[in-house]
Design an enzyme around this catalytic site. Structure first.
Site, mmCIF file in Angstrom:
data_model
loop_
_atom_site.group_PDB
_atom_site.id
_atom_site.type_symbol
_atom_site.label_atom_id
_atom_site.label_comp_id
_atom_site.label_asym_id
_atom_site.label_seq_id
_atom_site.Cartn_x
_atom_site.Cartn_y
_atom_site.Cartn_z
ATOM 1 N N LYS A 127 -11.924 1.728 -6.330
ATOM 2 C CA LYS A 127 -10.869 2.087 -7.106
ATOM 3 C C LYS A 127 -10.369 0.835 -7.802
ATOM 4 O O LYS A 127 -9.744 1.199 -9.174
ATOM 5 C CB LYS A 127 -9.434 2.665 -6.335
ATOM 6 C CG LYS A 127 -8.136 2.952 -6.733
ATOM 7 C CD LYS A 127 -7.487 2.973 -6.012
ATOM 8 C CE LYS A 127 -6.531 2.214 -5.911
ATOM 9 N NZ LYS A 127 -5.117 2.450 -5.101
ATOM 10 N N ASP A 145 -6.402 6.909 -8.139
ATOM 11 C CA ASP A 145 -5.033 6.047 -6.851
ATOM 12 C C ASP A 145 -4.828 7.474 -6.475
ATOM 13 O O ASP A 145 -5.772 8.958 -6.706
ATOM 14 C CB ASP A 145 -4.305 5.905 -7.893
ATOM 15 C CG ASP A 145 -2.653 5.456 -7.238
ATOM 16 O OD1 ASP A 145 -2.984 4.053 -6.539
ATOM 17 O OD2 ASP A 145 -1.643 6.710 -6.392
#
Ligand code: SF4
Length: 225
Positions: A127, A145
């Protein structure tokens, strides 16, 4: 089977909608500085931490450590004090210290611009790596996310159990022009309207067309006339 939604239309509507919302902190730092070092460090700080807290902690840290050599010169305890109270501040301070060391020793003080190079840094997962590639280097990468994972499943655009599965599914089907901005759009939208608990479906620009898979909208009290 995934539901068929017009993803381009959904994201275009949201782009107009969130123009007045608060910009997620990492994007804001990207807009303000275009500095890969600050974008990387703020992204690490932002994990499991509210944007307001990340913004203040980042500012405090960058005032003392504007680049990798300066961060490397700080003691871990100093870093810990500067970034408190971000989530997991103790382990993040240790990661930041090691990250600064690696940037100085292996990368001539610079942030690597490849996913592989970023993933070698302590505390950097997919991420973070994807967000840094997208925001700092404008390299196509889909950062997923929790809001992206959640909302894409609410829309039925993907049917996935984990953010990694969502990233892989989006890699297959999301049109390229949306890769770098989908995270920013859905984080802002997820914090403002499509919240994890009691989303504001009664006041949502997608209210008419959203499949609302697995959603319990907030209850709105009717005003007596
Ligand atoms: S209608 Fe509700 S569930 Fe669908 S995007 Fe809007 S807030 Fe989220």
């Amino acid at each position: 089977m995934a539901v068929i939604v017009d993803i381009v239309s959904f994201l275009d509507i949201l782009e107009r909608e969130v123009a007045d919302y608060r910009v997620p902190v990492v994007d804001l730092i990207g807009i303000q500085t275009s500095d890969p070092f600050r974008i990387l460090i703020a992204t690490i700080l932002s994990a499991r931490t509210k944007d307001e807290v990340t913004a203040v902690a980042s500012e405090r840290l960058f005032a003392r450590a504007p680049d990798a050599p300066a961060l490397r010169s700080l003691a871990e305890k100093e870093i810990r004090d500067l970034i408190y109270p971000v989530g997991f501040y103790k382990s993040k301070a240790a990661h930041l210290k090691k990250t600064a060391e690696i940037l100085v020793v292996r990368h001539e003080n610079r942030v690597p611009c490849t996913r592989g190079g970023l993933l070698e840094l302590p505390g950097v997962g997919r991420k973070t790596a994807n967000l840094v590639l997208a925001v700092a280097f404008d390299i196509p990468a889909i950062c997923v996310d929790t809001h992206v994972h959640r909302i894409m499943n609410i829309w039925g655009y993907v049917e996935t159990k984990t953010p990694l599965e969502t990233e892989m599914a989006l890699n297959e089907k999301l049109p390229l022009p949306y890769w770098n901005k989908v995270n920013s759009l859905l984080v802002a939208f997820g914090q403002g309207t499509c919240r994890p608990v009691s989303p504001h479906c009664d006041n949502c620009v997608l209210g008419e067309t959203c499949p609302r898979i697995g959603v319990t909208p907030r209850k709105v009290k009717k005003v007596k006339k």
